[in-house]
Design a protein around this motif. Structure first.
Motif, PDB file in Angstrom:
ATOM      1  N   SER A 123      -7.431   4.674 -13.363  1.00  0.00           N
ATOM      2  CA  SER A 123      -6.560   5.094 -14.426  1.00  0.00           C
ATOM      3  C   SER A 123      -7.474   5.305 -15.723  1.00  0.00           C
ATOM      4  N   THR A 124      -7.111   6.168 -16.395  1.00  0.00           N
ATOM      5  CA  THR A 124      -7.811   6.687 -17.821  1.00  0.00           C
ATOM      6  C   THR A 124      -6.920   6.087 -18.563  1.00  0.00           C
ATOM      7  N   GLY A 125      -5.966   5.404 -18.552  1.00  0.00           N
ATOM      8  CA  GLY A 125      -5.366   4.556 -19.714  1.00  0.00           C
ATOM      9  C   GLY A 125      -5.548   3.111 -19.492  1.00  0.00           C
ATOM     10  N   THR A 126      -4.563   2.439 -19.969  1.00  0.00           N
ATOM     11  CA  THR A 126      -4.527   0.892 -19.803  1.00  0.00           C
ATOM     12  C   THR A 126      -3.334   0.308 -18.728  1.00  0.00           C
ATOM     13  N   PRO A 127      -3.678   0.393 -17.453  1.00  0.00           N
ATOM     14  CA  PRO A 127      -2.645   0.044 -16.308  1.00  0.00           C
ATOM     15  C   PRO A 127      -1.834  -1.281 -16.789  1.00  0.00           C
ATOM     16  N   GLU A 128      -0.329  -0.935 -16.626  1.00  0.00           N
ATOM     17  CA  GLU A 128       0.177  -2.376 -16.972  1.00  0.00           C
ATOM     18  C   GLU A 128       0.631  -3.077 -15.564  1.00  0.00           C
ATOM     19  N   LYS A 129       0.600  -2.289 -14.464  1.00  0.00           N
ATOM     20  CA  LYS A 129       0.829  -3.068 -13.196  1.00  0.00           C
ATOM     21  C   LYS A 129      -0.254  -2.706 -12.169  1.00  0.00           C
ATOM     22  N   ASP A 130      -0.266  -3.442 -11.149  1.00  0.00           N
ATOM     23  CA  ASP A 130      -1.336  -3.117 -10.235  1.00  0.00           C
ATOM     24  C   ASP A 130      -0.884  -1.882  -9.283  1.00  0.00           C
ATOM     25  N   ILE A 131      -1.693  -1.553  -8.600  1.00  0.00           N
ATOM     26  CA  ILE A 131      -1.507  -0.470  -7.489  1.00  0.00           C
ATOM     27  C   ILE A 131      -0.332  -0.798  -6.789  1.00  0.00           C
ATOM     28  N   PRO A 132       0.515   0.193  -6.362  1.00  0.00           N
ATOM     29  CA  PRO A 132       1.697  -0.025  -5.683  1.00  0.00           C
ATOM     30  C   PRO A 132       1.489  -0.851  -4.346  1.00  0.00           C
ATOM     31  N   ILE A 133       2.483  -1.705  -4.037  1.00  0.00           N
ATOM     32  CA  ILE A 133       2.113  -2.582  -2.770  1.00  0.00           C
ATOM     33  C   ILE A 133       2.626  -1.373  -1.535  1.00  0.00           C
ATOM     34  N   PHE A 134       1.859  -1.515  -0.476  1.00  0.00           N
ATOM     35  CA  PHE A 134       1.858  -0.612   0.637  1.00  0.00           C
ATOM     36  C   PHE A 134       2.106  -1.478   1.755  1.00  0.00           C
ATOM     37  N   PRO A 135       3.180  -2.327   2.181  1.00  0.00           N
ATOM     38  CA  PRO A 135       3.395  -3.454   3.197  1.00  0.00           C
ATOM     39  C   PRO A 135       2.927  -2.925   4.469  1.00  0.00           C
ATOM     40  N   GLU A 136       3.304  -1.610   5.013  1.00  0.00           N
ATOM     41  CA  GLU A 136       3.134  -1.230   6.220  1.00  0.00           C
ATOM     42  C   GLU A 136       1.681  -0.857   6.416  1.00  0.00           C
ATOM     43  N   TRP A 137       0.746  -0.916   5.321  1.00  0.00           N
ATOM     44  CA  TRP A 137      -0.553  -0.397   5.733  1.00  0.00           C
ATOM     45  C   TRP A 137      -1.221  -0.996   6.814  1.00  0.00           C
ATOM     46  N   ASP A 138      -1.070  -2.165   6.904  1.00  0.00           N
ATOM     47  CA  ASP A 138      -1.733  -3.177   8.078  1.00  0.00           C
ATOM     48  C   ASP A 138      -0.910  -3.449   9.327  1.00  0.00           C
ATOM     49  N   ASP A 139       0.388  -2.738   9.169  1.00  0.00           N
ATOM     50  CA  ASP A 139       1.133  -2.671  10.452  1.00  0.00           C
ATOM     51  C   ASP A 139       0.692  -1.474  11.336  1.00  0.00           C
ATOM     52  N   ALA A 140       0.147  -2.154  12.571  1.00  0.00           N
ATOM     53  CA  ALA A 140      -0.274  -1.172  13.367  1.00  0.00           C
ATOM     54  C   ALA A 140       0.697  -0.171  14.114  1.00  0.00           C
ATOM     55  N   SER A 141       1.883  -0.636  14.056  1.00  0.00           N
ATOM     56  CA  SER A 141       3.087   0.233  14.516  1.00  0.00           C
ATOM     57  C   SER A 141       3.444   1.420  13.882  1.00  0.00           C
ATOM     58  N   TYR A 142       2.839   1.604  12.438  1.00  0.00           N
ATOM     59  CA  TYR A 142       2.832   2.702  11.781  1.00  0.00           C
ATOM     60  C   TYR A 142       1.927   3.728  11.857  1.00  0.00           C
ATOM     61  N   GLN A 143       2.157   4.999  11.877  1.00  0.00           N
ATOM     62  CA  GLN A 143       0.997   5.695  11.870  1.00  0.00           C
ATOM     63  C   GLN A 143       0.783   6.390  10.347  1.00  0.00           C
ATOM     64  N   LYS A 144      -0.479   6.287   9.912  1.00  0.00           N
ATOM     65  CA  LYS A 144      -0.799   6.544   8.552  1.00  0.00           C
ATOM     66  C   LYS A 144      -1.136   8.472   8.764  1.00  0.00           C
ATOM     67  N   VAL A 145      -0.458   9.016   7.795  1.00  0.00           N
ATOM     68  CA  VAL A 145      -0.590  10.550   7.737  1.00  0.00           C
ATOM     69  C   VAL A 145      -0.969  10.613   6.312  1.00  0.00           C
ATOM     70  N   HIS A 146      -2.212  11.242   6.048  1.00  0.00           N
ATOM     71  CA  HIS A 146      -2.851  11.507   5.042  1.00  0.00           C
ATOM     72  C   HIS A 146      -2.551  13.023   4.500  1.00  0.00           C
ATOM     73  N   CYS A 147      -1.900  13.156   3.388  1.00  0.00           N
ATOM     74  CA  CYS A 147      -1.556  14.481   2.962  1.00  0.00           C
ATOM     75  C   CYS A 147      -1.956  14.724   1.775  1.00  0.00           C
ATOM     76  N   GLY A 148      -2.230  16.252   1.219  1.00  0.00           N
ATOM     77  CA  GLY A 148      -2.484  16.622  -0.079  1.00  0.00           C
ATOM     78  C   GLY A 148      -4.365  16.561  -0.086  1.00  0.00           C
ATOM     79  N   PRO A 149      -4.547  16.946  -1.415  1.00  0.00           N
ATOM     80  CA  PRO A 149      -4.013  16.640  -2.564  1.00  0.00           C
ATOM     81  C   PRO A 149      -2.925  18.155  -2.809  1.00  0.00           C
ATOM     82  N   TYR A 150      -2.233  17.856  -3.611  1.00  0.00           N
ATOM     83  CA  TYR A 150      -1.154  18.980  -3.883  1.00  0.00           C
ATOM     84  C   TYR A 150      -1.091  19.350  -5.479  1.00  0.00           C
ATOM     85  N   THR A 151      -0.761  20.434  -5.997  1.00  0.00           N
ATOM     86  CA  THR A 151      -0.781  20.888  -7.355  1.00  0.00           C
ATOM     87  C   THR A 151       0.777  20.923  -7.774  1.00  0.00           C
ATOM     88  N   PHE A 152       1.100  19.972  -8.495  1.00  0.00           N
ATOM     89  CA  PHE A 152       2.550  20.028  -9.085  1.00  0.00           C
ATOM     90  C   PHE A 152       2.691  20.690 -10.570  1.00  0.00           C
TER      91      PHE A 152
END
Ligand code: FES
Length: 207
Positions: free
Chosen positions: A127-156
């Motif tokens: 963060s180049t500012g002052t983050p008010e919250k933590d990084i978003p929670i990603f509860p499925e990350w450690d769940d082996a039944s989920y496949q992680k797919v990395h996408c991007g980076p994209y230009t918006f």
């Protein structure tokens, strides 16, 4: 060039919602020890490096002395060495050695411009500012039944379009046919609400 001039030339995002949030800038595996990694976050040039402790540091890619790019320098004895006059910065961002005046303690303002940085989910977040919250929670990350797919980076061109896209399941069979929708048999989408939760905007369960 004075420090004031150098600081006034720093570019980047001024939108506080983006500025004060966390953003992925690299994979953790991109950053080897002993390597300076230049990245750009919202038009702001940064340099990442990993100190001997294993901690990651994210600084403006700029030496406060005469504005040289620190990413063109090197890491020696757990300090970042500027390529221009050899100033050395420790892992706190403090200049600890000015080779042209080795017997004088560096002035307090001789500091790199440091930013909040974390490693989580295999990514480096800055963060180049002052983050008010933590990084978003990603509860499925450690769940082996989920496949992680990395996408991007994209230009918006518009962040709003990106938000809208994630709330809109009716495009799946057409844009992501065969992945989470079937082109010839699109799922009907019942009305649903979008809620503001602790973690941000979220589509409510489909009715
Ligand atoms: S510009 Fe970095 S030490 Fe002079």
């Amino acid at each position: 060039m004075s420090v004031k001039t150098i600081l006034s030339e720093l570019e980047g995002c001024t939108d506080s919602a983006l500025l004060n949030d966390w953003h992925v800038v690299a994979y953790s595996t991109d950053l080897e020890q002993g390597k300076l990694l230049p990245v750009t976050l919202m038009e702001r040039d940064l340099v990442l490096w990993r100190s001997a402790s294993g901690d990651v540091h994210a600084w403006d890619d700029l030496c406060i002395h005469r504005g040289a790019r620190l990413s063109k320098g090197c890491i020696e004895r757990d300090t970042v060495v500027c390529p221009y006059h050899g100033w050395r910065y420790n892992d706190q961002g403090s200049c600890v050695l000015i080779p042209a005046a080795p017997n004088e303690p560096p002035m307090k303002k001789a500091r790199a411009i440091t930013h909040p940085v974390k490693e989580r989910y295999g990514f480096i977040w800055v963060s180049t500012g002052t983050p008010e919250k933590d990084i978003p929670i990603f509860p499925e990350w450690d769940d082996a039944s989920y496949q992680k797919v990395h996408c991007g980076p994209y230009t918006f061109r518009s962040g709003y379009r990106a938000v809208e896209n994630f709330m809109d399941p009716s495009h799946f069979p057409f844009v992501h046919a065969g992945v989470n929708g079937i082109y010839d048999n699109p799922d009907p989408i019942a009305p649903y609400d979008v809620e503001l939760t602790e973690e941000g905007w979220s589509p409510a369960r489909y009715a």
